[in-house]
Design an enzyme around this catalytic site. Structure first.
Site, PDB file in Angstrom:
ATOM      1  N   ASP A  62       0.854  -1.213   0.000  1.00 21.42           N
ATOM      2  CA  ASP A  62       0.000   0.000   0.000  1.00 21.42           C
ATOM      3  C   ASP A  62       0.883   1.253   0.000  1.00 21.42           C
ATOM      4  OD1 ASP A  62      -3.091   0.714   0.679  1.00 21.42           O
ATOM      5  OD2 ASP A  62      -1.716   2.195   1.567  1.00 21.42           O
TER       6      ASP A  62
ATOM      7  N   GLU B 289      -4.821   2.362  -4.308  1.00 15.85           N
ATOM      8  CA  GLU B 289      -3.362   2.431  -4.368  1.00 15.85           C
ATOM      9  C   GLU B 289      -2.748   1.216  -3.714  1.00 15.85           C
ATOM     10  OE1 GLU B 289      -5.014   3.202  -1.905  1.00 15.85           O
ATOM     11  OE2 GLU B 289      -3.872   3.840  -0.146  1.00 15.85           O
TER      12      GLU B 289
HETATM   13  N1  LIG Z   1      -4.538   9.038  -8.670  1.00 14.00           N
HETATM   14  C1  LIG Z   1      -5.199   8.024  -8.176  1.00 14.00           C
HETATM   15  N2  LIG Z   1      -5.546   8.043  -6.928  1.00 14.00           N
HETATM   16  C2  LIG Z   1      -6.219   7.008  -6.383  1.00 14.00           C
HETATM   17  C3  LIG Z   1      -6.581   5.906  -7.136  1.00 14.00           C
HETATM   18  N3  LIG Z   1      -7.245   5.010  -6.326  1.00 14.00           N
HETATM   19  C4  LIG Z   1      -7.306   5.560  -5.098  1.00 14.00           C
HETATM   20  N4  LIG Z   1      -6.669   6.783  -5.109  1.00 14.00           N
HETATM   21  C5  LIG Z   1      -6.483   7.687  -4.015  1.00 14.00           C
HETATM   22  O1  LIG Z   1      -5.626   7.151  -3.055  1.00 14.00           O
HETATM   23  C6  LIG Z   1      -5.878   7.800  -1.869  1.00 14.00           C
HETATM   24  C7  LIG Z   1      -5.814   6.890  -0.720  1.00 14.00           C
HETATM   25  O2  LIG Z   1      -5.851   7.588   0.401  1.00 14.00           O
HETATM   26  P1  LIG Z   1      -5.893   7.018   1.791  1.00 14.00           P
HETATM   27  O3  LIG Z   1      -6.720   5.768   1.870  1.00 14.00           O
HETATM   28  O4  LIG Z   1      -6.259   8.001   2.777  1.00 14.00           O
HETATM   29  O5  LIG Z   1      -4.407   6.600   2.083  1.00 14.00           O
HETATM   30  P2  LIG Z   1      -3.088   7.467   2.131  1.00 14.00           P
HETATM   31  O6  LIG Z   1      -3.336   8.859   1.786  1.00 14.00           O
HETATM   32  O7  LIG Z   1      -2.112   6.754   1.222  1.00 14.00           O
HETATM   33  O8  LIG Z   1      -2.604   7.316   3.566  1.00 14.00           O
HETATM   34  P3  LIG Z   1      -1.940   6.067   4.232  1.00 14.00           P
HETATM   35  O9  LIG Z   1      -2.329   4.867   3.426  1.00 14.00           O
HETATM   36  O10 LIG Z   1      -2.500   6.041   5.602  1.00 14.00           O
HETATM   37  O11 LIG Z   1      -0.500   6.312   4.202  1.00 14.00           O
HETATM   38  C8  LIG Z   1      -7.258   8.468  -2.071  1.00 14.00           C
HETATM   39  O12 LIG Z   1      -7.073   9.876  -2.107  1.00 14.00           O
HETATM   40  C9  LIG Z   1      -7.756   7.921  -3.334  1.00 14.00           C
HETATM   41  O13 LIG Z   1      -8.551   8.924  -3.973  1.00 14.00           O
HETATM   42  C10 LIG Z   1      -6.247   5.880  -8.498  1.00 14.00           C
HETATM   43  O14 LIG Z   1      -6.521   4.969  -9.222  1.00 14.00           O
HETATM   44  N5  LIG Z   1      -5.551   6.957  -8.946  1.00 14.00           N
END
Ligand SMILES: Nc1nc2c(ncn2[C@@H]2O[C@H](COP(=O)(O)OP(=O)(O)OP(=O)(O)O)[C@@H](O)[C@H]2O)c(=O)[nH]1
Length: 555
Positions: A433, A476
């Site tokens: 992750d 992600e």
């Molecule tokens: N650009 C992009 N962003 C994505 C995609 N899928 C998910 N996200 C973003 O990934 C982010 C995940 O955020 P969080 O679950 O808070 O996790 P984080 O910000 O990485 O924080 P931690 O995991 O706690 O370190 C979100 O803002 C989603 O919108 C994608 O396919 N593309």
């Protein structure tokens, strides 16, 4: 089954039919000719027999008349049978007619009173048939062997017994009383010579025989057949093949005619003239054989003509059959027969040629259409295969990063779990992750966030084996399955390698990115794959909790 050519059929039919026709004509004409020849020969025999019978009849009548007239001569009428003039008169007769062997007068008691050469004078002839019949009237008798004269006359040169026929007439005195009988014996050879002369004249048909037959059908002459019964005299024995005046039997064509009798003394002779049937019908038979030979020669000539005619008719058909076979074998430049004088054959050739060309044209068009269809089908198949491949990829891969998607990951995890349950070889699950990815999105925008995800996928794939399974688990988060773990610490080593590679990588616009990794090992006690997911997820949670950019693994 053997199949003869049209040429052979036509030739055999023509020759066979002409042979049959000519043989039928030959047999028919032969039959008619045989009938006519039989008729003609029979009529010729009848004519000969008639003339012989008439001639003999005339001679016999003449002799009978002579004896009768002499018996009525005036010197005999006087009643003196010893009158020397009577002897002189008889001698004159016998000298002028060589056929007389004996002539004499006997009185009413049957004693010979005078006779030429003094033969039988004073002997009794009372029992002789001629004498007894002569007392009653004029008499001409059947031939008989010499009885009393046998010793007195010289025998015949051939040694045959002397045979006579007798003439007699009564001698009456002036009062009409019978006082004696005038008798004469004529040589039988005189009769047979008359018949032979009448029958066997110049120009008579070959092998014709003359026979003299008595009223019972017994042969009197010739000597060698004497006593034989002639089967089919008119009025005696009828055969089916009997025509008026002649008949067929015993291999002979026979005609018999009654001799006109000089008296009613029971003398009924027949002159029978016969010819062997083979000889009589010889010309008809020759004609028949000639017709047969002609028939065979004509059949051969007809056969030859038929052969050339059949050749003329069948040649274009044979050429047509050859051309059709060449067309069937797909040979190029097929030659059809040229013009023909028979209209129907010319039309047939033209029609088949036109039909063949039309068919060949259609076949060519069909081949071209097939070729074009095959090319189209090949193109479509390639496109379809490609579309299928794309579809399959879409169904199993993540569109953004190109690694396997969540659906395919679930299937693969289930397969690995089943394999592990069966083989006992453990496998590991890595949950990767991205740390603070929301901040990347927020700071640089979603497009840069997507680029980061793409680069991360490549980095993870580059740091795992081809046999490992990399998937985007969601958002992600990535998941990696490591099958068949060699050492228990291997998954952690792989996870650490991935983490370091990502941490050391440079991301355009973003700079450095880190990931937290949770490692879970499959256990035999797991009832399903969810337990392993839970364990890996817990380790990921621990890694996040412990400050991120690290690997946490189940003890
Ligand atoms: N650009 C992009 N962003 C994505 C995609 N899928 C998910 N996200 C973003 O990934 C982010 C995940 O955020 P969080 O679950 O808070 O996790 P984080 O910000 O990485 O924080 P931690 O995991 O706690 O370190 C979100 O803002 C989603 O919108 C994608 O396919 N593309």
């Amino acid at each position: 089954m053997f199949k003869a050519s049209l040429r052979s059929h036509l030739t055999l039919w023509f020759a066979g039919l002409s042979l049959l026709t000519l043989l039928s004509v030959g047999f028919y004409v032969g039959h008619i000719a045989t009938g006519q020849m039989k008729q003609a020969s029979g009529n010729a025999l009848l004519s000969t027999a008639k003339s012989a019978a008439e001639l003999l009849g005339a001679q016999l009548r003449e002799r009978q008349l002579e004896v009768s007239l002499l018996s009525r001569a005036p010197l005999l009428k006087r009643g003196n049978l010893d009158d020397p003039d009577i002897l002189t008169s008889m001698e004159l007769r016998t000298q002028s007619r060589a056929e007389y062997a004996w002539m004499g007068v006997a009185d009413a008691d049957g004693r010979v009173r005078q006779a030429v050469n003094g033969l039988l004078v004073n002997q009794s002839v009372k029992e002789r048939p001629w004498f007894q019949a002569g007392l009653r009237g004029d008499y001409t008798g059947d031939p008989h062997e010499a009885v009393l004269l046998a010793k007195l006359l010289p025998g015949s040169a051939s040694g045959e017994p002397l045979r006579f026929i007798d003439f007699a007439a009564p001698i009456r005195n002036a009062q009409g009383q019978v006082v004696g009988v005038l008798g004469a014996h004529a040589h039988w050879s005189w009769v047979t010579k008359i018949v032979d002369a009448a029958v066997l004249q110049k120009g008579t048909a070959p092998e014709v025989e003359a026979l003299i037959v008595d009223h019972d059908g017994k042969v009197l002459y010739p000597e060698q057949l004497a006593g034989e019964q002639l089967p089919n005299l008119p009025g005696t024995l009828k055969t089916p093949d009997t025509a008026p005046g002649w008949s067929v039997g015993n291999g002979y064509l026979t005609s018999a005619v009654a001799v006109p009798t000089p008296s009613s003394a029971g003398l009924t002779w027949y002159i029978a003239v016969r010819q062997p049937l083979d000889i009589a019908l010889h010309p008809a038979r020759v004609l028949f054989y000639k017709l047969l030979a002609l028939g065979f020669i004509a059949a051969i000539i007809f056969g030859l003509v038929a052969y050339y005619l059949a050749l003329h008719l069948s040649r274009p058909i044979e050429q047509l059959a050859r051309a059709a076979k060449q067309v069937q074998d797909h040979q190029p430049d097929v030659a059809f027969p040229l013009q023909h004088s028979v209209r129907e054959i010319a039309q047939l050739v033209q029609s088949i040629q036109g039909m063949t060309q039309s068919l060949l044209g259609k076949e060519r068009e069909l081949q071209e259409a097939n070729t074009s269809l095959e090319a189209t089908v090949a193109q479509r198949t390639v496109a379809l295969t490609q579309a299928n491949a794309n579809l399959l990829k879409l169904a199993t891969h993540d569109a953004l990063t190109g690694v396997f998607n969540r659906r395919r990951f679930d299937e693969k995890l289930a397969e690995c779990s089943l394999l592990f349950q069966r083989t006992g070889r453990t496998f590991a699950l890595l949950f990767i992750d991205v740390d603070y990815f929301k901040r990347i999105n927020d700071t640089h925008g979603h497009a840069i966030g997507d680029e980061v995800l793409e680069q991360l996928a490549k980095l993870i794939q580059r740091n795992t084996r081809a046999t490992d399974f990399v998937a985007r688990y969601g958002g992600e988060e990535f998941a990696v399955l490591l099958p068949e773990i060699e050492e228990p610490e291997s998954p952690e080593v792989v996870a650490e390698k991935i983490r370091v590679a990502i941490a050391e990588a440079h991301f355009a616009s973003v700079g450095q990115v880190t990931v937290s990794i949770g490692v879970g090992l499959a256990e035999l006690s797991d009832s399903n794959a969810s337990a392993l997911i839970r364990r890996a997820d817990q380790q990921l949670y621990q890694a996040k909790g412990a400050g991120r950019n690290r690997v946490c693994c189940t003890a």
